[in-house]
Scaffold this active site. Sequence first.
Site, PDB file in Angstrom:
ATOM      1  N   CYS A 100       0.868  -1.179   0.000  1.00 54.35           N
ATOM      2  CA  CYS A 100       0.000   0.000   0.000  1.00 54.35           C
ATOM      3  C   CYS A 100       0.903   1.226   0.000  1.00 54.35           C
ATOM      4  CB  CYS A 100      -0.887  -0.022   1.244  1.00 54.35           C
ATOM      5  SG  CYS A 100      -1.662   1.558   1.604  1.00 54.35           S
ATOM      6  N   CYS A 104      -3.233   7.643  -1.708  1.00 57.26           N
ATOM      7  CA  CYS A 104      -4.543   7.748  -2.361  1.00 57.26           C
ATOM      8  C   CYS A 104      -5.628   8.281  -1.426  1.00 57.26           C
ATOM      9  CB  CYS A 104      -5.001   6.384  -2.855  1.00 57.26           C
ATOM     10  SG  CYS A 104      -3.672   5.322  -3.383  1.00 57.26           S
ATOM     11  N   THR A 191      -4.002   4.995   7.321  1.00 56.84           N
ATOM     12  CA  THR A 191      -3.006   4.622   6.319  1.00 56.84           C
ATOM     13  C   THR A 191      -2.042   5.773   6.045  1.00 56.84           C
ATOM     14  OG1 THR A 191      -4.559   3.101   5.301  1.00 56.84           O
ATOM     15  CG2 THR A 191      -2.772   3.887   3.918  1.00 56.84           C
ATOM     16  N   GLU A 257      -0.217   1.685   9.048  1.00 53.15           N
ATOM     17  CA  GLU A 257      -1.507   2.086   9.622  1.00 53.15           C
ATOM     18  C   GLU A 257      -1.242   2.590  11.037  1.00 53.15           C
ATOM     19  OE1 GLU A 257      -3.907   1.504   7.320  1.00 53.15           O
ATOM     20  OE2 GLU A 257      -2.679   0.166   6.108  1.00 53.15           O
ATOM     21  N   HIS A 292     -12.575   5.676  -2.865  1.00 57.10           N
ATOM     22  CA  HIS A 292     -11.564   4.731  -2.368  1.00 57.10           C
ATOM     23  C   HIS A 292     -11.887   3.299  -2.800  1.00 57.10           C
ATOM     24  CE1 HIS A 292      -7.786   4.681  -0.377  1.00 57.10           C
ATOM     25  NE2 HIS A 292      -8.124   3.663   0.394  1.00 57.10           N
ATOM     26  N   TYR A 296      -9.221   0.743  -5.136  1.00 55.68           N
ATOM     27  CA  TYR A 296      -8.811  -0.653  -4.928  1.00 55.68           C
ATOM     28  C   TYR A 296      -8.809  -1.451  -6.231  1.00 55.68           C
ATOM     29  CZ  TYR A 296      -8.858  -0.206   0.167  1.00 55.68           C
ATOM     30  OH  TYR A 296      -8.577   0.149   1.455  1.00 55.68           O
ATOM     31  N   CYS A 299      -4.915  -0.321  -7.094  1.00 51.57           N
ATOM     32  CA  CYS A 299      -3.759  -0.681  -6.246  1.00 51.57           C
ATOM     33  C   CYS A 299      -3.708  -2.175  -5.955  1.00 51.57           C
ATOM     34  CB  CYS A 299      -3.781   0.133  -4.952  1.00 51.57           C
ATOM     35  SG  CYS A 299      -4.931  -0.430  -3.686  1.00 51.57           S
ATOM     36  N   GLU A 447      -6.847  -5.021   4.354  1.00 52.81           N
ATOM     37  CA  GLU A 447      -7.371  -3.779   3.763  1.00 52.81           C
ATOM     38  C   GLU A 447      -8.379  -4.077   2.664  1.00 52.81           C
ATOM     39  OE1 GLU A 447      -3.999  -1.095   2.778  1.00 52.81           O
ATOM     40  OE2 GLU A 447      -5.618   0.348   3.013  1.00 52.81           O
TER      41      GLU A 447
END
Length: 483
Positions: A100, A104, A191, A257, A292, A296, A299, A447
Site C-alpha cells: 500500500c 490515495c 493509512t 496504519e 476509495h 482498490y 492498487c 485492507e
Amino acid sequence: MALKTTEEYLNSLRQLKRKIYVMGQLVDDPVDHPLIRPSINSIAMTYELALEPEHEDLMTCTSSITGEKINRFGHLHQSTDDLVKKVKMQRLLGQKTGSCFQRCVGMDAMNALDSTCYEMDQKLGTDYHQRFRRFLEYVQTNDLVVDGAMTDPKGDRSLAPSAQVDPDLYLHIVEKREDGIVVRGAKAHQTGMINSHEIIVMPTVSMTEQDKAYAVTFAVPTDAEGIVYIYGRQASDTRKLEGGSIDTGNVKFGGQEVLTVFDNVFVPWERVFMCEEWEFAGMLVERFAGYHRQSYGGCKVGVGDVLIGAAAVAADYSGAGKPSHVKDKLIEMMHLNETLYACGIACSSEGRKTASGTFLIDLLLANVCKQNVTRFPYEIARLAQDIAGGIIGTMPSEHDLRHPEIGPYVEKYLQGAAGVPTENRMRIIRLVENLTMGAAAVGYLTESMHGAGSPQAQRIMISRQGNLQHKKKLAKNLAGIEE
Ligand code: SF4
Ligand code: FE
C-alpha cells in the site's frame, strides 16, 4: 516547486516535530526508523515516478486550479479520462511497491470534499468551498502528502456517535471559538499518517441532528499540537529489525496504519470545511468511500500482479512450473485480478461531472468493485499458497542460511529446480509469505476486506443503487403481467 524530488520529500518529513510511538517507544526520527522506513519508501515512489518521463502521463497532470503541472495525487479529476488514469497510476504503483503506497486516501478525500463543499454552500449559503480550494492550492503548489482520516474507533457499534458512553469514541467539536474550533477524538487504522504532511479529518457515518457536534471536517498539519501517533503492528513486522534482506520478503517497501489521537486540537476557521452541517456528512462519506472503492480496482490489482508473478516464479524454481494444473491456477489468478481491474476501469469510465466541476465515479460500479476486492485477493492468495507449497510456513531463516555450520544443510536441502540458487528460491517464497500472511497481507488482504468500508457497507450501497424496482418492471413486462 510543484513537483518535489524524493530527497525533498524525505527532508520535509524530517522537519515535522511530532509525537510518534512505536511499540511503546517515542520515536525521534521516523524517516530512518527500520519499522517505518519501508512505508516511507512506498510513498516516495509516488514522487520518484512523477519525475520519470515514461510515467509522466499517468503520474502528473495540469492543475485545474493553478494551471501548473502537478502530481496526480493532488489533482481534482476533471474528466472520466482523469478517473481512468488514476486507476492505471495505482496499478503501476502497486506493481512497483507490492505494498500500500498510502497517498490515495488524501486524493480521494480532497475529491470528495470538493464536490460536497460546493453543494453544501449552494444549499446552505456557507463558504466552505473557497476555503477548501485555498487549502488545495497550498497542497498542490507544495506537492504535499495528505492523509484522509475517516474511521472513528466507534465504541459500541449499536449506538450513534452522540449516544456513546464515552463521547470521544467519535471525533467531535468540543469548543467553538472566535478564531476556530477545538476537536477531540481519534481516527483508527490511518493509512500512511506518519508519512503525511497534512490530515483531512472527515466524519465516518451519516449523522442526525443529535450528532451535529460530530459532523466536522477540517485540515490540520500533521505536526499540529495535541496529535499523538501510535503505530499499528503488522504480522512479522519485527523481521525488519533483524538485519538481512530475505526474511522480510519485500526488500524495500511496506505499508503503514496508525492510531491517531486528537487530544484537544485547535483548528483555525480557514481550515474548517464542515461544522455541524450534519445533513451533508452522509454525502461526504458516500463519495469518499466511492472514490476509495474505485482506488482498490487499481492498487490491489498491481499488488496482485506481483503475487501472481511470485507464485509463478516459485513454481519454476521448484520445478513445478510446467504441469497443466499449475498453469490453470495461474490463469485463474489472472482472471480474478483482471476482473478487479475491469471494475476499477468501468466505474471510472461511467463517472459523471458534479456541480463543482469535479468528476465522481459511478457509485454502484465502485461498490461492486470493492465488494469483489473483499473476496478475490483472498482467492488469489489461496492459490498462491497452493502453488508455493508448505515451505512458506516452515522455511528456516536467513540467519540459518548464512550460518557456517548449518548453512550448507539449508543450501542443500532447500534446493529446487536444477541450476536455481537456493537463496533465490528462499527469496521468492518469502515474498509469497509476505503478501499472503506476513506484513504486506495487511495491505493485500485485511485492507481488501475492511479498507474503504467492510463488505456489508458495499452491500447496502448496492441495494440502494441497484434499482431493483426497475428490474422487476422489466421482468413483468416480458412475462405479460399488467398490475
Ligand atoms: Fe492507495 Fe490502495 Fe493503499 Fe488505499 S489501500 S491508500 S488505494 S494503495
Ligand atoms: Fe486503504
